[in-house]
Scaffold this motif. Structure first.
Motif: not given
Length: 113
Positions: A99-113
């Motif tokens: 509604q206000l156009g705000y975003w975080g910078k993100g966090t990386l999720v890696t799913v791997s064996s």
């Protein structure tokens, strides 16, 4: 200055779990619709889950029954609990206050064996 800060990402094996957090400063999240998005390499950003101020939730089909979005108004934080993670869940996950156009910078999720 309003900030959304994600945390909780990391490397996890298939079938594992992670809980992402989105903490806000200089704004009260409880009155807004909040969402989690993700963007995998080479792909467009996609909506993962949404939660309204009344805690009504919506999920993209591929994460239903595995992911849960929630909010703790006392902590001014939104969460994304991710269970039974799959390699295709690998992405940078972003918190969004549309509604206000705000975003975080993100966090990386890696799913791997």
């Amino acid at each position: 200055q309003v900030q959304l800060v994600e945390s909780g990402g990391g490397l996890v094996q298939p079938g594992g779990s992670l809980r992402l957090s989105c903490a806000a400063s200089e704004i009260t999240l409880s009155i807004y619709i909040m969402a989690w998005y993700r963007q995998a390499p080479g792909n467009q950003r996609e909506l993962v889950a949404t939660i309204t101020k009344d805690a009504f939730t919506i999920y993209r089909d591929s994460v239903k029954e595995r992911f849960t979005i929630s909010r703790d108004n006392a902590k001014n934080t939104v969460y994304l609990q991710m269970n039974n993670l799959k390699p295709e869940d690998t992405a940078v996950y972003y918190c969004n206050l549309a509604q206000l156009g705000y975003w975080g910078k993100g966090t990386l999720v890696t799913v791997s064996s």
